[in-house]
Enzyme design. Structure first.
Site: not given
Length: 306
Positions: A33, A79, A126, A132, A183, A258, A263
């Site tokens: 990831h 994203t 995904r 958010r 996660h 990650d 963010n």
């Protein structure tokens, strides 16, 4: 050349000086990831994005891979790039067989476009349900995507908040492809590990043979990194959750960094400490080999020797 957009105010850049892990990863370990951001000048961010990050491209990702002692990466579409998978695909192709990709696609994607992504090394899509980060996740459209990818043998990566699982689990179970949860379903680690919320998540995993990424302690932790007894212990409040998943589902767990950590608002993690966190959630050599090598190879490089 297009005009470069400034970073989102308060954006935390990834940490350029990660420590040397004290935990030695087993040979062949996979980071399942991670992401790439741009570089924006080459791969512009999507107009509809919810954030504008710093650059974090393939060269920096592969340098981190080598620094940490990893062998391979699974690069998940960020994203901020929307459904334009160009940066992710470029990174996967540049890795010389040492990377796989997870794409974001639209319902109108063609069979030819999917075959092209598959040939590049993409192995899944995904679905993001974190409000958010995305405006909507229409279930009819997601079912259409799931039906299109099923013949390729791809899987679906699910990203959601733990509080939303009760309303989503029936939909998840209806999807015609293997599932991978990001996660640990983002549990509230201030609640008991044997409480009803996390137990419900574990039973969903059990009943549906779902893969689980025991990732992102830095996102889940309330206590954060802390120095105890002269040794650095990162994210100790997340350890019981990760350890329980590893113990209950040793053949269905995956791990990743990650990077470049999108963010985050509290702190930017040291990726060396994230590697050291592994030994606290996978406490035996057998558990560690499955988590870091055997499981990701079976999912992303089936048939290759481990």
């Amino acid at each position: 050349m297009h005009t470069l957009a400034p970073k989102t105010p308060g954006w935390l850049d990834w940490y350029e000086g990660p420590s040397e892990p004290t935990f030695r990863l087993p040979a062949g370990a996979v980071d399942t990831h991670c992401h790439v951001f741009g570089p924006q000048a080459e791969f512009p961010f999507a107009p509809q994005r919810k954030y504008t990050p710093c650059d974090g491209g393939k060269d920096q990702l592969f340098a981190l891979r080598d620094h940490l002692g990893l062998a391979r990466n699974v690069i998940v579409q960020a994203t901020c790039h929307g459904a334009d998978n160009s940066a992710m695909v470029d990174a996967v192709r540049s890795a010389g067989g040492r990377a796989r990709g997870i794409a974001t696609v639209r319902p109108d994607i063609t069979e030819a476009e999917l075959r092209e992504l598959d040939a590049a090394g993409v192995r899944g899509v995904r679905f993001n349900f974190v409000r958010r980060l995305v405006d909507t996740s229409p279930k009819d459209a997601l079912h259409t995507i799931a039906r299109k990818i099923a013949p390729l043998g791809w899987h679906i990566v699910l990203y959601f908040e733990s509080a939303d699982l009760p309303e989503l689990e029936e939909f998840f179970a209806s999807l015609p492809a293997p599932l991978v949860i990001d996660h640990m379903g983002r549990p509230d680690v201030s609640r008991p590990v044997d409480g009803p919320e996390f137990t419900r998540f574990l039973r969903f995993v059990e009943h549906n043979d779902v893969w689980v990424k025991v990732t992102c302690p830095e996102r889940l932790s309330v206590t954060g990194p802390a120095a105890l007894d002269g040794e650095q212990h990162a994210y100790t409040d997340v350890v019981p959750f990760g350890r329980r998943v590893v113990e209950e589902f040793p053949d269905l767990v995956l791990w990743g960094t990650d990077w470049p950590h999108p963010n985050l608002t509290d702190h930017m993690p040291d990726d060396g400490l994230l590697v050291d966190h592994v030994r606290h959630i996978a406490v035996t050599e057998e558990q560690r080999h499955k988590l870091l090598v055997a499981n990701p190879m079976r999912l992303y490089w089936p048939g290759e020797d481990v």
